[in-house]
Each structure stands twice: as C-alpha cells, then as structure tokens.
Design a protein around this motif. Sequence first.
Motif, mmCIF file in Angstrom:
data_model
loop_
_atom_site.group_PDB
_atom_site.id
_atom_site.type_symbol
_atom_site.label_atom_id
_atom_site.label_comp_id
_atom_site.label_asym_id
_atom_site.label_seq_id
_atom_site.Cartn_x
_atom_site.Cartn_y
_atom_site.Cartn_z
ATOM 1 N N LEU A 113 5.539 -0.331 -10.267
ATOM 2 C CA LEU A 113 5.465 -1.850 -9.758
ATOM 3 C C LEU A 113 6.648 -2.702 -9.787
ATOM 4 N N ILE A 114 7.489 -2.443 -11.205
ATOM 5 C CA ILE A 114 9.013 -2.899 -10.938
ATOM 6 C C ILE A 114 9.724 -2.753 -10.081
ATOM 7 N N GLU A 115 9.844 -1.454 -9.795
ATOM 8 C CA GLU A 115 10.511 -0.783 -8.666
ATOM 9 C C GLU A 115 10.338 -1.575 -7.296
ATOM 10 N N GLN A 116 9.075 -1.352 -7.011
ATOM 11 C CA GLN A 116 8.466 -2.068 -5.706
ATOM 12 C C GLN A 116 8.637 -3.420 -5.637
ATOM 13 N N HIS A 117 8.595 -4.360 -6.731
ATOM 14 C CA HIS A 117 8.640 -5.732 -6.837
ATOM 15 C C HIS A 117 10.241 -6.104 -6.395
ATOM 16 N N LEU A 118 11.212 -5.408 -7.239
ATOM 17 C CA LEU A 118 12.422 -5.388 -7.023
ATOM 18 C C LEU A 118 13.014 -5.219 -5.594
ATOM 19 N N LYS A 119 12.540 -4.301 -5.130
ATOM 20 C CA LYS A 119 12.948 -3.858 -3.748
ATOM 21 C C LYS A 119 12.193 -4.889 -2.591
ATOM 22 N N HIS A 120 11.063 -5.421 -2.829
ATOM 23 C CA HIS A 120 10.276 -6.332 -1.941
ATOM 24 C C HIS A 120 11.086 -7.627 -2.274
ATOM 25 N N MET A 121 11.615 -8.138 -3.274
ATOM 26 C CA MET A 121 12.048 -9.360 -3.430
ATOM 27 C C MET A 121 13.717 -9.171 -2.892
#
Length: 728
Positions: free
Chosen positions: A668-676
Amino acid sequence: MIWRCVICFVFVALSLKSLLSHINSAHSRSPDFRVVCGIDGCSKEYRVYNSLWYHIRRNHREHLESGSSKSRRERTATATSSREATSAVNRNMWACRPATVENREHQMGEAVMENRVQAEDVLIEENRVQSCPYSVSPQHFGAFDSTASLYSGFDNGISPSHPALSQTVDGTLNKTLNIPDVPCPAAVDSSASCQSKRGVNDVLAAMQQYQALLVTNLRSQLQTVFQQHQGSELEKEAMAVFDRIEDPFVSVATTYRQDNVIKENFNFVESEEVSVGYTACLKKKGTKRVLSTIPKCFHYIPLIKSLEQLLSHPKVLEMIDQPQKYRNGYLYDIIDGEFMKSHPLFSARPSALQIIIYSDEIEICNPLGSHASKNKLLMFYYTLGNINPKYRSKLAAIRLLAIAKKSELSECGVDGILGRLYEDLVMLYGGVNVQTGNGEREIFAALVSICGDTLAQHELCGFKEGVGFAYSKCRQCECLFEDMQMYFDEDNFELRTLERHVRQCGDIEKANSEYLRNRLKTTFGINRRSKLVEFPAFNLIQQTPQDMMHIILEGIAPLEIKCVIKHFVLLGQLDLDILNTALTGFPYSPLDIRDKPSPIAYNTLASSDNKLKQSSGQMIVLLKILPFLIDTVKDNEYYKIILELIEIVQILFAPVIGLQTISKLKTLIEQHLKHMKTLFPDNNITPKQHYLIHAPSQIKFLGPMGGSSAVTEPDRNTKRRTRATKPF
C-alpha cells in the motif's frame, strides 16, 4: 457565614472577599474557567473573573461588605437574626450549609451562631489551639499510603482513603461530638487544586481555619451546658481539654516542613545536579562587580532509584513477573517483535525491564520574538515496556528522567546527559539488587528504544538535524535525494548498519582538515559519534523508530490533504466556503468534538509550505470525516489519494497487526507514493514521506507503532497526543 469554593470544593473562607481572592489566584487563569454566581439564587454565568467581580459588587454588595467592614458589635447584632441568615445560606450556593437546617437550629442556639460570626476575633484573641511547632510528629497522621498518591493511574482512578482520616471524619468524631455538617476539606480529593506548593499551603490554611472554628464551636457548646449546671467540678477539667488540643498540621504548615515530611514518610527520589562546565559572569560584591564563574548543570533523577520506587507498586511488579506470551501470527506489543527474540538479555531473561526513553524540547516562555530559545528546556522521560499498553500511556507510568536548560548544554551537548544515563544502564544490564514491594530482589534492564520526533532522535544519535543539508537524509538507509523521488520500496536502498555507522564516525574523526571533515559529515549525514554507541546491547539504527504521530499527523497528512483540496478548489470542483461550512456543521461524536478541525483559510491553502494549521488531534478527525465532506468528487483519482492514506493510517495506528497485514502495508505504501508522484509530479517526495517505507520493517522488529510512540510528554496536551494515536 462560611464561604466554600464550589470549583475545587477544598477552600473555605469566612468572607466573600477571601473566596473571590482564592478564585482569582487559583482558578481564573484556567482555560476552561466558568462559574455561576449563585448568590441569592442568581443564575448569571461568567467566563471572565473580572466580570464576576463587577457583577457581585453591583448586585450583591451586602454580601461583599459583610464580614470585613463591619465592627464586632455589628456582627454580633447581625448574628441574632438566625432565620434570615439561614435563609440566605439556603439561597447561596457558595455557602457551607448543613444537611438539615432545623436540626442545626435546634442543636446550636443563639450563642453558637454568635460565636460563628465572631470566629475571626476568636482566632486572633484566643489562638490557644496551636501548641509548640514541633509538638506534633508526622506519625500523627497515621500510616502513609504512598502508592495511592504516586501511582493512582494504575488503579483505574480508585485510591484507598487514609485510614486515620476515614476513622476520624466518618466515625468517632461525628458520632461522639455531634458536630454540625460542615464540609471538611480533608475529605475531598484536592489533587486538582494542589498542583503547586502554593495550592498545598492554601489547603492547609483552610484546614487550620476549619479546625479552629470547630474547636471554638465545641468550646461554646460546653460553656452553654456548664452554665445550665453551675457548680460542677467537671467544668475545669473539661475546659482544660481545649487547652491541650494540638494542631495536627503544624508539622506541614510550611513548604520546608512539607518537604521534610515527604522525604521521611514517602519513597522520595531526589534529583542529582550534574555539572557539565562553567561560565564566566560579573557578580556584584559591595559597590564593585567582580568576575566570577557559575557552573553549568542539569538535573538527573537516578534511574535505579526511580525504578526501585516504581517497583514498590504491586500492580507494576505483577505485570513484570508475569510477562506476556508470544503470539504466533499477530503482533500485540514490543515483546512480539523480532527484537525481543534476538536480544541477548531479553531472550535469556524474559522478565528483564524494558526501558523506553522519550526526549523532546519545550519552550516555557513566549515562543516568538528574538529571545524565543533563551529558556528552552530539554526533557527526558522513560517508561517500561513491561507495563500493559493500556497503562503505559498514563501519566503515572511516564516518569521524568532528566531536565536541562538547552543553553547549558552548548559545549557538551546531549552526550552529557547520555553519559550519566550510561552509568546506570551498565549497572542495570549486569543486575542490581533493589527493594521492591515483595522484598529485595535482583533486577536486570536494558534500553529498548528511544522515541521522539525526527529532530530529537537525530540529535541524540549524532545525525544531521537539518536533513536538507545532507546527502543521506535518512537515519535508517543511505538514500540520496534523487533515489528518494524514484524508488518507494525499502529493498531498493542500502540500509545502514551499526558497524558501518561506527566506521563512518571514525573517518570523520580522522579527517586531516576541517574542510574534509565537513564534507564527510554532509556526505554521511552524521555530525558526531553519539554516546548511544556505547550503550550495552543497543543499536541506534534499529532501536530509534520513526514516530508516526509526527510523521503522519504533522507531516504527510497535512501535505497530501492540502494538495488534494487545493487541486479541487483551483479546478472549481470544490468550494472552500462550502467545505468549511460542512466542516463546522458536521455531527461530531462526543470524543471527536474536543478536536474539532478548524476552518481552512484561503491564505493557508495558498501558502507554499506543507502546513494546514491543525493540531495532531484535529488531523486525525479531519482524516476520518474528509471523504464525507468531498464526496461530490469521489469519482476521481485525487479522491483515491485520501482513501489510500486513510487505509495506511488505520494499519499504522492499529493496536494489533497480523504478519500478513505487514506485507499488505508495504504494498500500500509503495502504491500510494507512486500514485502521489504521478498526480503531483511537480511536488518532491519529502523525507517524511520516505520514512514511511521503513514502517513495515519497524513494525516487524519492534511490534505495533503504538508501542514506539506510547511515551508522550506529560504536558497539557498529553491526553490529546495519546488519543491521536488511537485507531479509527
């Protein structure tokens, strides 16, 4: 008339002016000050003391002037109208009233009423109650119960009453002497009004005043009885009893005597004043000023003696002797992490004390202006990981370890405090015999973690405090700024190790020139070799976890919420005024209403910083309700940013985490930072956002994040900071 403070229920006065003076000095500066007049049934409510005083002076002047400006003869004449006085007491909420007025009038005649209004004159003219100042020993108070006052946080708010007090107030005294029902300040919990020595002295003065009035009433009653039976030989012996009455509060009447009683009867731990250097100053000597030196010092509470005092509480000792068992598949506390299973001391001795230290700086004066940091204090606290998490965040479990003026540590730095702490930790690691509630025993202890914000942890560990000037901006990995913007998985970075850190500190110390030394400091992101390196079985890389309260609620959440709201407002998809109206009118729960978020101003949204001007408690509430406030734009990628952040925060602040959830959190953290980074390409990934990628491994090593941030500074915002780390 006797006046009682209905705010603290402790202070008792003989005049309204004395009561108002007490309210002004003890309660008027409280942020939640609110008082109802209550005189003659008046229902006016005030939040400012001056308004209350002017109201009483305008509308109740007769009560304000009575008892102070009248002569003794006038007060005696006033006492004859007992019915009017009794009716005034019934209408006055500040007056001390008996349980049944009829019984009181029957028991106390006109002579008793006259004696009550003349109490001030009696205290001056016939002050024979007090005997020699040292005639009453501290043992007069009975057996002291130190655990009830020191560790009330472990007893769910229930503290046993004093045996001598309960016997005197509830039993013998009332049944034998038939005293009128006047509230006794000693029977009330005075912890709210006794937060300072001045408050304690006020309570003692009120108690002495109450006792003197009590003795005077008894003397008057006996005189009335003997006047009806004149010629009895018992009169002289009975009246002589009053001359032998001793004041039980003489031994604690002053601050000095109170300190002596505390040191003799309670398990008191006195702080040490440790000198760390000297400074030159000019001192006045006669008519001249001479050059002199004054020591620079800090105050340290000996850790071993403090632990001995803590272990005197039976409940704390019970939690240490019965350590929690490992739970397969779930992480409940520090004991379930990989650290406890691999530590040389805790793996061999499961009941060893797990010391958690918290450090932070506080500003006791105006934080603005040119003298903002002049009186800044550096505070150290500690707690035990052996204590159950539901008690660990209570003030009774958070104990002061050291306090220093920041300016006094300009030369030695925090290593001066760490050096004194190192001596105690070395002794505790090898075992120390202490006296506990169950007798003498040998205890072992080691440092589990050091908590605090990024600045405090970097200062203690010797890293660059301002990470913006370092190439390596993280204390857990050696990432560069460019790599921070591209990679969002911990496996893509080279993690720091203690051996590598010590080698880098050695390279800095061996540098041939000042220029080379500064370049190495900037490259490694290290300022100095910390004293923590020498602590027994302590790894400053792994045992200084990120505090998610600072990382999320004071860093990532304000940044990302501000970016999303600003995007919607600029595109015209969201009206900021409508959002603020919904924010104000939202039906908050009773728990969340205290941390109701503030409206977001246009200036705040247009500023270039990453702040939203909300406290930590307000941010957690704003995160919970924000999806409902902006649901008109929920079919949007920017809306999903908020949902992803909420899901991450729910896992990070969860009290129990499964091993499978840790793997999900990493994804989740990896996807969230990429999305951001995709939606806001012009915004750089900040160091706090990068610290988020180390959270899964930190949870696996030290347990849930709540165990790493359970220690909060015990100030006025302690409860709010503790509540801010609770799950949704």
